[in-house]
Design a protein around this motif. Structure first.
Motif, PDB file in Angstrom:
ATOM      1  N   CYS A  51     -20.570  -3.589   5.354  1.00  0.00           N
ATOM      2  CA  CYS A  51     -20.141  -2.804   6.510  1.00  0.00           C
ATOM      3  C   CYS A  51     -19.205  -1.672   6.100  1.00  0.00           C
ATOM      4  O   CYS A  51     -18.187  -1.927   5.450  1.00  0.00           O
ATOM      5  N   PRO A  52     -19.497  -0.433   6.479  1.00  0.00           N
ATOM      6  CA  PRO A  52     -18.622   0.675   6.062  1.00  0.00           C
ATOM      7  C   PRO A  52     -17.228   0.602   6.660  1.00  0.00           C
ATOM      8  O   PRO A  52     -16.249   0.988   6.023  1.00  0.00           O
ATOM      9  N   TRP A  53     -17.115   0.102   7.885  1.00  0.00           N
ATOM     10  CA  TRP A  53     -15.804  -0.001   8.536  1.00  0.00           C
ATOM     11  C   TRP A  53     -14.962  -1.068   7.835  1.00  0.00           C
ATOM     12  O   TRP A  53     -13.754  -0.882   7.631  1.00  0.00           O
ATOM     13  N   ALA A  54     -15.586  -2.176   7.466  1.00  0.00           N
ATOM     14  CA  ALA A  54     -14.879  -3.227   6.735  1.00  0.00           C
ATOM     15  C   ALA A  54     -14.589  -2.811   5.303  1.00  0.00           C
ATOM     16  O   ALA A  54     -13.550  -3.178   4.735  1.00  0.00           O
ATOM     17  N   ASN A  55     -15.483  -2.041   4.716  1.00  0.00           N
ATOM     18  CA  ASN A  55     -15.290  -1.577   3.343  1.00  0.00           C
ATOM     19  C   ASN A  55     -13.995  -0.786   3.209  1.00  0.00           C
ATOM     20  O   ASN A  55     -13.314  -0.826   2.181  1.00  0.00           O
ATOM     21  N   ARG A  56     -13.625  -0.057   4.276  1.00  0.00           N
ATOM     22  CA  ARG A  56     -12.344   0.675   4.249  1.00  0.00           C
ATOM     23  C   ARG A  56     -11.181  -0.274   3.982  1.00  0.00           C
ATOM     24  O   ARG A  56     -10.274   0.030   3.204  1.00  0.00           O
ATOM     25  N   THR A  57     -11.191  -1.418   4.646  1.00  0.00           N
ATOM     26  CA  THR A  57     -10.072  -2.357   4.490  1.00  0.00           C
ATOM     27  C   THR A  57     -10.052  -2.948   3.090  1.00  0.00           C
ATOM     28  O   THR A  57      -8.977  -3.218   2.548  1.00  0.00           O
ATOM     29  N   LEU A  58     -11.220  -3.166   2.494  1.00  0.00           N
ATOM     30  CA  LEU A  58     -11.275  -3.679   1.126  1.00  0.00           C
ATOM     31  C   LEU A  58     -10.658  -2.680   0.158  1.00  0.00           C
ATOM     32  O   LEU A  58      -9.915  -3.061  -0.757  1.00  0.00           O
ATOM     33  N   ILE A  59     -10.963  -1.403   0.370  1.00  0.00           N
ATOM     34  CA  ILE A  59     -10.420  -0.362  -0.509  1.00  0.00           C
ATOM     35  C   ILE A  59      -8.909  -0.257  -0.356  1.00  0.00           C
ATOM     36  O   ILE A  59      -8.158  -0.256  -1.350  1.00  0.00           O
ATOM     37  N   VAL A  60      -8.426  -0.161   0.879  1.00  0.00           N
ATOM     38  CA  VAL A  60      -6.995   0.029   1.113  1.00  0.00           C
ATOM     39  C   VAL A  60      -6.210  -1.187   0.636  1.00  0.00           C
ATOM     40  O   VAL A  60      -5.139  -1.052   0.020  1.00  0.00           O
ATOM     41  N   ARG A  61      -6.707  -2.371   0.898  1.00  0.00           N
ATOM     42  CA  ARG A  61      -6.034  -3.589   0.417  1.00  0.00           C
ATOM     43  C   ARG A  61      -5.912  -3.562  -1.102  1.00  0.00           C
ATOM     44  O   ARG A  61      -4.874  -3.925  -1.664  1.00  0.00           O
ATOM     45  N   ARG A  62      -6.979  -3.130  -1.802  1.00  0.00           N
ATOM     46  CA  ARG A  62      -6.950  -3.033  -3.255  1.00  0.00           C
ATOM     47  C   ARG A  62      -5.964  -1.974  -3.716  1.00  0.00           C
ATOM     48  O   ARG A  62      -5.153  -2.197  -4.616  1.00  0.00           O
ATOM     49  N   LEU A  63      -6.040  -0.787  -3.123  1.00  0.00           N
ATOM     50  CA  LEU A  63      -5.189   0.311  -3.568  1.00  0.00           C
ATOM     51  C   LEU A  63      -3.716  -0.019  -3.396  1.00  0.00           C
ATOM     52  O   LEU A  63      -2.886   0.330  -4.237  1.00  0.00           O
ATOM     53  N   LEU A  64      -3.373  -0.683  -2.310  1.00  0.00           N
ATOM     54  CA  LEU A  64      -1.972  -0.989  -2.014  1.00  0.00           C
ATOM     55  C   LEU A  64      -1.489  -2.271  -2.684  1.00  0.00           C
ATOM     56  O   LEU A  64      -0.286  -2.538  -2.704  1.00  0.00           O
ATOM     57  N   MET A 138      -6.031  -0.697  11.655  1.00  0.00           N
ATOM     58  CA  MET A 138      -5.770  -1.743  10.663  1.00  0.00           C
ATOM     59  C   MET A 138      -5.332  -1.162   9.323  1.00  0.00           C
ATOM     60  O   MET A 138      -4.321  -1.575   8.742  1.00  0.00           O
ATOM     61  N   THR A 139      -6.087  -0.192   8.809  1.00  0.00           N
ATOM     62  CA  THR A 139      -5.744   0.352   7.495  1.00  0.00           C
ATOM     63  C   THR A 139      -4.478   1.198   7.550  1.00  0.00           C
ATOM     64  O   THR A 139      -3.721   1.242   6.572  1.00  0.00           O
ATOM     65  N   LEU A 140      -4.233   1.865   8.677  1.00  0.00           N
ATOM     66  CA  LEU A 140      -2.973   2.604   8.816  1.00  0.00           C
ATOM     67  C   LEU A 140      -1.794   1.643   8.778  1.00  0.00           C
ATOM     68  O   LEU A 140      -0.753   1.936   8.170  1.00  0.00           O
ATOM     69  N   ASP A 141      -1.942   0.495   9.419  1.00  0.00           N
ATOM     70  CA  ASP A 141      -0.864  -0.494   9.398  1.00  0.00           C
ATOM     71  C   ASP A 141      -0.686  -1.104   8.015  1.00  0.00           C
ATOM     72  O   ASP A 141       0.444  -1.422   7.607  1.00  0.00           O
ATOM     73  N   PHE A 142      -1.764  -1.272   7.269  1.00  0.00           N
ATOM     74  CA  PHE A 142      -1.615  -1.736   5.888  1.00  0.00           C
ATOM     75  C   PHE A 142      -0.704  -0.779   5.111  1.00  0.00           C
ATOM     76  O   PHE A 142       0.102  -1.202   4.283  1.00  0.00           O
ATOM     77  N   SER A 143      -0.844   0.511   5.369  1.00  0.00           N
ATOM     78  CA  SER A 143      -0.047   1.517   4.660  1.00  0.00           C
ATOM     79  C   SER A 143       1.392   1.579   5.135  1.00  0.00           C
ATOM     80  O   SER A 143       2.295   1.866   4.337  1.00  0.00           O
ATOM     81  N   THR A 144       1.631   1.323   6.405  1.00  0.00           N
ATOM     82  CA  THR A 144       2.955   1.540   6.983  1.00  0.00           C
ATOM     83  C   THR A 144       3.706   0.245   7.268  1.00  0.00           C
ATOM     84  O   THR A 144       4.829   0.053   6.805  1.00  0.00           O
ATOM     85  N   GLU A 145       3.093  -0.669   7.989  1.00  0.00           N
ATOM     86  CA  GLU A 145       3.782  -1.893   8.399  1.00  0.00           C
ATOM     87  C   GLU A 145       3.897  -2.926   7.277  1.00  0.00           C
ATOM     88  O   GLU A 145       4.806  -3.749   7.276  1.00  0.00           O
ATOM     89  N   TRP A 146       2.992  -2.890   6.318  1.00  0.00           N
ATOM     90  CA  TRP A 146       2.985  -3.858   5.225  1.00  0.00           C
ATOM     91  C   TRP A 146       3.649  -3.304   3.959  1.00  0.00           C
ATOM     92  O   TRP A 146       3.501  -3.858   2.882  1.00  0.00           O
TER      93      TRP A 146
END
Length: 341
Positions: A51-64, A138-146
């Motif tokens: 899923c492309p929408w879910a793939n975003r979260t996999l990338i951001v989780r990895r990068l961060l 979700m991914t914005l919060d990974f960057s800011t809230e987490w």
């Protein structure tokens, strides 16, 4: 393990495709204002590589570097209209949540949940209840809230001084490209398809012009904007060009976008989340009203993703003053043979 008969979904609608964007907007925040404070180990990200929408979260989780703070459950590439399922796990049950159908986590919080069961989703492990499926936030919060749990050297994917520009670019990329390919693929008549096709390639021409003189979409390093565009570009030739009839050109025939996509693919955290086998299985098997035979094409050849891209000459660097993430955790690596090596 379930043995119930699959129930195919329906994706093509009369006229123009309109995406249901009414998501569960509860947020996990540092101050816990929605009742869900950021706590390492409490939540489980449920995604699917297809899923492309879910793939975003996999990338951001990895990068961060959030792997140790936020566990990951992966659904298989296919599903029916009832739910995504954990058919890749032993017994087809998520080992942490103890469920086969992702919908069980939705129904545990909302017994009469009326909408489709989507990934990505974040589940509260102690209660087994879904918290949110709002992938854009979700991914914005990974960057800011987490941020407290980011790895040393993590990139600033949503820096304050660039947020207005990132938001502007993201809005056009979402409406015209991320969702634009679906408007082509799920169009219910010729007029709707023609209009969607023209909008998509107008936007790709705009992106070509923008990226001809700068390495990344916004600023001199990777940002949230690059993540959002990349997951669509990665799927363009394997599925969108043929399956969704987005066929003015292949990605490989658009030199600027093809080089940009290869640059990101070769950046740690991007390409190492891409599973081309699962991507093709998802679209060609699940969308039976577009591909009733469910035959998955063997092509295209993928080795060129690893060829030199030449984008270094534009300046900038992926991580700026930061560092690349370490290799994926062994349990989270894309299976051998599912991507160019």
């Amino acid at each position: 393990m379930t043995t119930s008969t699959p129930e195919p979904g329906t994706y093509v609608e009369p006229g123009e495709f309109k995406r249901d964007t009414n998501y569960i907007t509860t947020r996990i925040t540092a101050d816990g204002r929605d009742g869900y404070p950021v706590e390492p180990g409490r939540y489980r990200l449920i995604a699917a590589r297809a899923c492309p929408w879910a793939n975003r979260t996999l990338i951001v989780r990895r990068l961060l570097g959030l792997e140790s703070a936020l566990s990951l459950g992966l659904c298989g590439p296919t599903h029916d209209k009832r739910s995504w399922t954990f058919d890749l796990d032993p017994g087809e049950v998520d080992p942490v949540l103890g469920i086969h159908f992702l919908r069980d986590a939705y129904l545990k919080r909302y017994p009469d949940y009326p909408r489709g069961i989507t990934v990505p989703a974040v589940v509260d492990v102690p209660t087994g209840q879904v918290v949110t499926n709002d992938y854009a936030q979700m991914t914005l919060d990974f960057s800011t809230e987490w941020e407290e749990f980011h790895r040393p050297g993590a990139p600033k994917l949503y820096p304050k001084d660039l947020r207005d520009e990132i938001d502007t670019v993201n809005k056009r990329v979402y409406t015209e490209v991320n969702n634009g390919v679906y408007r082509c693929g799920f169009a219910g008549d010729q007029q709707a398809y023609d209009a969607a096709y023209d909008r998509l390639f107008t936007a790709l021409d705009w992106l070509t012009e923008r990226l001809a003189t700068q390495r990344y979409l916004v600023g001199d390093t990777i940002t949230e904007a690059d993540v959002r565009l990349f997951t669509t570009l990665a799927r363009f030739d394997p599925v969108y060009h043929g399956h969704f009839k987005c066929n003015r050109q292949k990605l490989t025939e658009l030199p600027v976008l093809w080089a940009y996509a290869r640059d990101l693919y070769q950046t740690p955290g991007f390409g190492d989340t891409i599973d081309f086998v699962q991507i093709k299985q998802h679209y060609y098997i699940v969308h039976t009203d577009i591909n009733p035979t469910r035959i998955v094409p063997k092509g295209p050849e993928l080795g060129d993703w690893l060829t030199p891209h030449g984008r270094e000459t534009l300046g900038g660097s992926a991580f700026g003053d930061g560092t690349a993430p370490p290799p994926p955790l062994p349990a989270e690596r894309v299976p051998a043979g599912h991507a160019p090596a």
